[in-house]
Design an enzyme around this catalytic site. Sequence first.
Site, short mmCIF file in Angstrom:
data_model
loop_
_atom_site.label_atom_id
_atom_site.label_comp_id
_atom_site.label_asym_id
_atom_site.label_seq_id
_atom_site.Cartn_x
_atom_site.Cartn_y
_atom_site.Cartn_z
N ASP A 11 34.40 41.68 43.79
CA ASP A 11 33.23 42.37 44.36
C ASP A 11 32.43 41.39 45.23
O ASP A 11 31.27 41.08 44.95
CB ASP A 11 32.33 42.96 43.25
CG ASP A 11 31.79 41.90 42.29
OD1 ASP A 11 30.71 42.13 41.70
OD2 ASP A 11 32.40 40.82 42.16
N ASP A 16 32.60 35.25 44.52
CA ASP A 16 33.90 35.86 44.84
C ASP A 16 34.41 35.30 46.18
O ASP A 16 35.60 35.05 46.35
CB ASP A 16 33.78 37.37 44.98
CG ASP A 16 33.19 38.06 43.76
OD1 ASP A 16 31.96 37.98 43.57
OD2 ASP A 16 33.94 38.67 43.00
N HIS A 241 31.07 31.16 39.42
CA HIS A 241 31.74 31.78 38.27
C HIS A 241 33.18 32.18 38.57
O HIS A 241 34.10 31.90 37.81
CB HIS A 241 30.99 33.05 37.85
CG HIS A 241 29.54 32.86 37.51
ND1 HIS A 241 29.10 32.42 36.29
CD2 HIS A 241 28.43 33.05 38.26
CE1 HIS A 241 27.78 32.37 36.27
NE2 HIS A 241 27.35 32.74 37.46
N ASP A 242 33.35 32.85 39.71
CA ASP A 242 34.62 33.54 39.97
C ASP A 242 35.76 32.61 40.36
O ASP A 242 36.92 33.05 40.38
CB ASP A 242 34.42 34.60 41.06
CG ASP A 242 33.53 35.72 40.58
OD1 ASP A 242 32.95 36.42 41.41
OD2 ASP A 242 33.38 35.89 39.35
O1 RIB Z 1 28.01 37.00 35.93
C1 RIB Z 1 28.69 36.50 37.06
C2 RIB Z 1 29.54 37.55 37.69
O2 RIB Z 1 28.74 38.60 38.18
C3 RIB Z 1 30.31 37.02 38.91
O3 RIB Z 1 31.52 37.71 39.02
C4 RIB Z 1 29.42 37.38 40.06
O4 RIB Z 1 30.13 37.57 41.28
C5 RIB Z 1 28.86 38.68 39.60
O5 RIB Z 1 29.80 39.69 39.93
CA CA Z 2 32.15 38.76 41.15
#
Ligand code: RIB
Ligand code: CA
Length: 322
Positions: A11, A16, A241-242
């Site tokens: 997303d 991302d 994170h991703d």
């Molecule tokens: O909590 C982090 C996640 O939420 C990641 O995937 C960020 O892109 C959002 O989608």
């Molecule tokens: Ca994400």
Amino acid sequence: MEKRKLIIDCDPGVDDALMLAYAAAHRDEFDILAVTTVSGNQDIEKVTRNALDLLSFYGMDVPVAKGMGEPLVKKSQYAPETHGESGLGACVLPRSSGNPVDENAVLFIRRILMGLKEGEKADIAATGPLTNIALVLKLFPEVKEKIREILFMGGSLSGGNVTEAAEFNFYTDPEAAKIVLHAGVPLIMCGLDVTEKCTLTRGQILKLCQSGHPVARVCGDMAGFSLENTSDKYRGETSMHDVAPLMYMTHPEIFKGGFHILDADCSEGPARGAVLGGFRWWRNEETEANVFALTDADTAKFQEYLIAALYSVGGAADPSGL
Ligand code: RIB
Ligand code: CA
């Protein structure tokens, strides 16, 4: 060594976007079969537009399929404070001439998996709400034998980032998370426990922003938006994170984790989207576990590998003004 066949469901979304850059930098290891989009950080039209523009900017010729515009039960709640109104911070990428395939991502994922040769399997990396993945597994269970493992960014064993209890992807669609957790497919969970150690510092972001390399500069700019527009500005670093699910595929040695028996809270209360469960060696067998949850990462190595990847992506010519 044979490339790992990979479907990426995302997303985009700032982190991302850096995950896709990391994928672009590792095309010698990944045979990326498709990028599919799901409503999450922004609405489905924006995240799909972003996926097309990012792949073009990174020089990746990969089909994009647009997925679900809403979670299974509740309404979408976007995250403009972290990702901006466009989903890519304040960045405006050159508009790709490409379009998504005609098929919804759910059907497209099924088509790709069922089109694999006898004995072939693919991995799925999911970095948004699990809406698309849950629907594929629920509607077409025959695909399970074609999936080697699903590596997803979502959930947390130690409190949330949207509510006290829930991480954003699980909070957005806990019903989808529940379906995936109980689908019987090998799962690697990259929750906040590990992704909050997968960061870029303000100094690293500043240096990326001043780079003459277009991909490094744009990714620095996007990461800088998340850093300065959230409470991460006090922390002096922000989580990408991703990137974690993909870096676990290329550098598993920098991560630690363990088997767990986990569920997703789908109640209407303050715990909605929370991860339930754990693992007690004296009560549980590893064979009962439904997920391997990463809980630690070598942050310095994460930063080294991610920054190196950003500088290694050739991408499109340097678009003016970026
Ligand atoms: O909590 C982090 C996640 O939420 C990641 O995937 C960020 O892109 C959002 O989608
Ligand atoms: Ca994400």
